[in-house]
Design a protein around this motif. Structure first.
Motif, mmCIF file in Angstrom:
data_model
loop_
_atom_site.group_PDB
_atom_site.id
_atom_site.type_symbol
_atom_site.label_atom_id
_atom_site.label_comp_id
_atom_site.label_asym_id
_atom_site.label_seq_id
_atom_site.Cartn_x
_atom_site.Cartn_y
_atom_site.Cartn_z
ATOM 1 N N ASN A 71 27.084 -1.586 46.496
ATOM 2 C CA ASN A 71 26.715 -0.250 46.954
ATOM 3 C C ASN A 71 25.417 0.214 46.303
ATOM 4 O O ASN A 71 24.564 0.837 46.946
ATOM 5 C CB ASN A 71 27.842 0.728 46.622
ATOM 6 N N LEU A 72 25.256 -0.108 45.024
ATOM 7 C CA LEU A 72 24.011 0.205 44.324
ATOM 8 C C LEU A 72 22.831 -0.507 44.981
ATOM 9 O O LEU A 72 21.778 0.097 45.234
ATOM 10 C CB LEU A 72 24.139 -0.206 42.859
ATOM 11 N N VAL A 115 19.152 8.234 45.435
ATOM 12 C CA VAL A 115 19.126 8.423 43.985
ATOM 13 C C VAL A 115 20.520 8.782 43.483
ATOM 14 O O VAL A 115 21.013 8.230 42.490
ATOM 15 C CB VAL A 115 18.114 9.517 43.594
ATOM 16 N N CYS A 116 21.175 9.709 44.174
ATOM 17 C CA CYS A 116 22.531 10.105 43.779
ATOM 18 C C CYS A 116 23.512 8.949 43.920
ATOM 19 O O CYS A 116 24.424 8.795 43.096
ATOM 20 C CB CYS A 116 22.988 11.294 44.622
ATOM 21 N N VAL A 149 36.527 5.215 47.790
ATOM 22 C CA VAL A 149 35.661 5.641 46.690
ATOM 23 C C VAL A 149 34.193 5.557 47.104
ATOM 24 O O VAL A 149 33.397 6.470 46.839
ATOM 25 C CB VAL A 149 35.922 4.782 45.436
ATOM 26 N N LEU A 150 33.827 4.465 47.773
ATOM 27 C CA LEU A 150 32.446 4.316 48.233
ATOM 28 C C LEU A 150 32.081 5.398 49.246
ATOM 29 O O LEU A 150 30.971 5.945 49.209
ATOM 30 C CB LEU A 150 32.247 2.928 48.840
ATOM 31 N N ALA A 151 33.013 5.705 50.141
ATOM 32 C CA ALA A 151 32.761 6.775 51.112
ATOM 33 C C ALA A 151 32.586 8.116 50.404
ATOM 34 O O ALA A 151 31.722 8.925 50.781
ATOM 35 C CB ALA A 151 33.907 6.845 52.117
ATOM 36 N N ALA A 152 33.394 8.346 49.365
ATOM 37 C CA ALA A 152 33.271 9.589 48.603
ATOM 38 C C ALA A 152 31.930 9.657 47.876
ATOM 39 O O ALA A 152 31.316 10.730 47.776
ATOM 40 C CB ALA A 152 34.425 9.705 47.606
ATOM 41 N N ALA A 157 26.827 12.222 47.525
ATOM 42 C CA ALA A 157 25.376 12.040 47.420
ATOM 43 C C ALA A 157 24.646 12.808 48.520
ATOM 44 O O ALA A 157 23.618 13.451 48.266
ATOM 45 C CB ALA A 157 25.033 10.556 47.486
ATOM 46 N N LEU A 158 25.162 12.741 49.734
ATOM 47 C CA LEU A 158 24.531 13.472 50.837
ATOM 48 C C LEU A 158 24.626 14.978 50.622
ATOM 49 O O LEU A 158 23.690 15.725 50.959
ATOM 50 C CB LEU A 158 25.185 13.078 52.157
#
Length: 361
Positions: A71-72, A115-116, A149-152, A157-158
């Motif tokens: 994801n990063l 960035v977030c 978790v990735l969706a969260a 971030a958005l």
């Protein structure tokens, strides 16, 4: 496009000519900046695409830590494919923004959001490392839970990136005789809110990942000391202790590189908010400083693949295998050759302990 992006034309001045006080100086450095931006995009896209593809293609890498790492890299890849080329073009194009109103707002949103995503992904990796060590016999987080978790992470971030996108303004000056289109962030009559947001993002970029890594590392060290009775350490425990140092070295280096790369741009944007008339930096140099800091910040997307490779010998072997299109006789890469499987199974976990032990990173 601030506070997390490059705005080569300062947006707080009152006259259009003031926006270009330093544009002539910036254009003198165009032959230097354009090749650097091209090199940055090429290296970052190649390295991060390899990591994302490696994780997606190899089922042995399908676990929480690797998904957070992926994801990063995905966030860095998205930033380099969209934000970097367009903002670089905007910096050196005399006619301003040429990509339309929708892309003006989209790039402002994506640049802050990526960035977030990087910050939250680094924090998630630190938490996951703590859980693996503190609870070695507990089953790893399920893949569908990891997906949530990735969706969260992306949703948060958005949400955090929404303010600069909301205050980004697309202004077409051609109807009044100027061959210029501006895509800038204007917080009209909201200077305090703008300053508060800039300070919050500056703290988020450093406090969250550094605090997560520090707390996680201290907690892991405490758990390992409690589990290691004097004179009773076995070979598995010794291997675990050695590998966890290497893993956390990787994590710490990643966080420090990210923080150092973004520090100049964050500080410069904060100075612009505190000094809208550019009395400290000077209008002649603000464009050059902004683009230089933006280039350094965007370079953070290049380093993670090299950090993983430099800190792990088997990662380099895995990379060479992919480049040469070599596979083992059974058609799959062994777990020992995966570049992201940096930790052995937890002490006390044998081959019969199921998927949690077999695929633990």
């Amino acid at each position: 496009m601030e506070p997390n992006g490059s705005s080569p034309r300062p947006g707080n001045t009152s006259h259009p000519k003031d926006l270009f006080a330093g544009l002539e100086l910036l254009l003198h450095f165009k032959p230097l900046f354009i090749p650097l931006y091209c090199l940055l995009v090429a290296v970052a896209c190649l390295g991060n695409a390899f990591l994302v593809g490696c994780i997606a293609a190899n089922k042995k890498l399908h676990n929480a830590t690797n998904f957070f790492l992926g994801n990063l890299s995905l966030g860095d890849l998205l930033m380099c494919l969209t934000c970097v080329p367009l903002t670089a073009s905007y910096a050196f194009e005399g006619r301003g923004w040429l990509f339309g109103r929708a892309m003006c707002h989209a790039v402002a949103l994506l640049q802050a959001a990526t960035v977030c995503v990087s910050v939250l992904s680094l924090a998630a990796i630190a938490v996951d490392r703590y859980v693996v060590v503190a609870y070695p016999v507990r089953r790893r987080i399920a893949l569908h839970s990891c997906g949530l978790v990735l969706a969260a992470i992306w949703a948060l971030a958005l949400a955090l990136a929404a303010p600069p996108a909301w205050h980004t303004t697309y202004v077409d000056l051609r109807p009044i005789g100027h061959d210029l289109i501006i895509c800038e962030e204007f917080w009209r009559h909201m200077e305090r809110q703008r300053l508060a947001y800039s300070c919050a993002m500056l703290l988020l970029s450093y406090v969250v990942p550094l605090l997560a890594v520090t707390v996680s590392y201290c907690s892991i060290s405490a758990h390992l000391r409690r589990r290691s009775l004097p004179g009773s350490a076995n070979l598995s425990q010794a291997r675990w202790d050695k590998k966890k140092r290497k893993t956390f070295l990787l994590l710490v280096v990643s966080v420090l590189v990210f923080a150092l790369c973004w520090l100049p741009l964050q500080v410069l944007n904060l100075l612009r908010d505190l000094d809208p008339d550019f009395t400290l930096l000077g209008k002649r140099y603000v464009n050059l400083a902004q683009v230089s800091c933006h280039l350094v910040a965007m370079s953070s997307a290049c380093y993670n693949p090299f950090i993983y490779a430099s800190l792990h010998r088997k990662c380099r072997a895995h990379l060479r295998g992919y480049v040469r299109h070599r596979q083992r006789p059974n058609g799959q890469c062994a777990r020992a050759n995966t570049c992201l499987s940096l930790l052995p199974d937890a002490p006390g976990l044998g081959q019969g302990d199921g998927a949690a032990g077999e695929n633990a990173v």
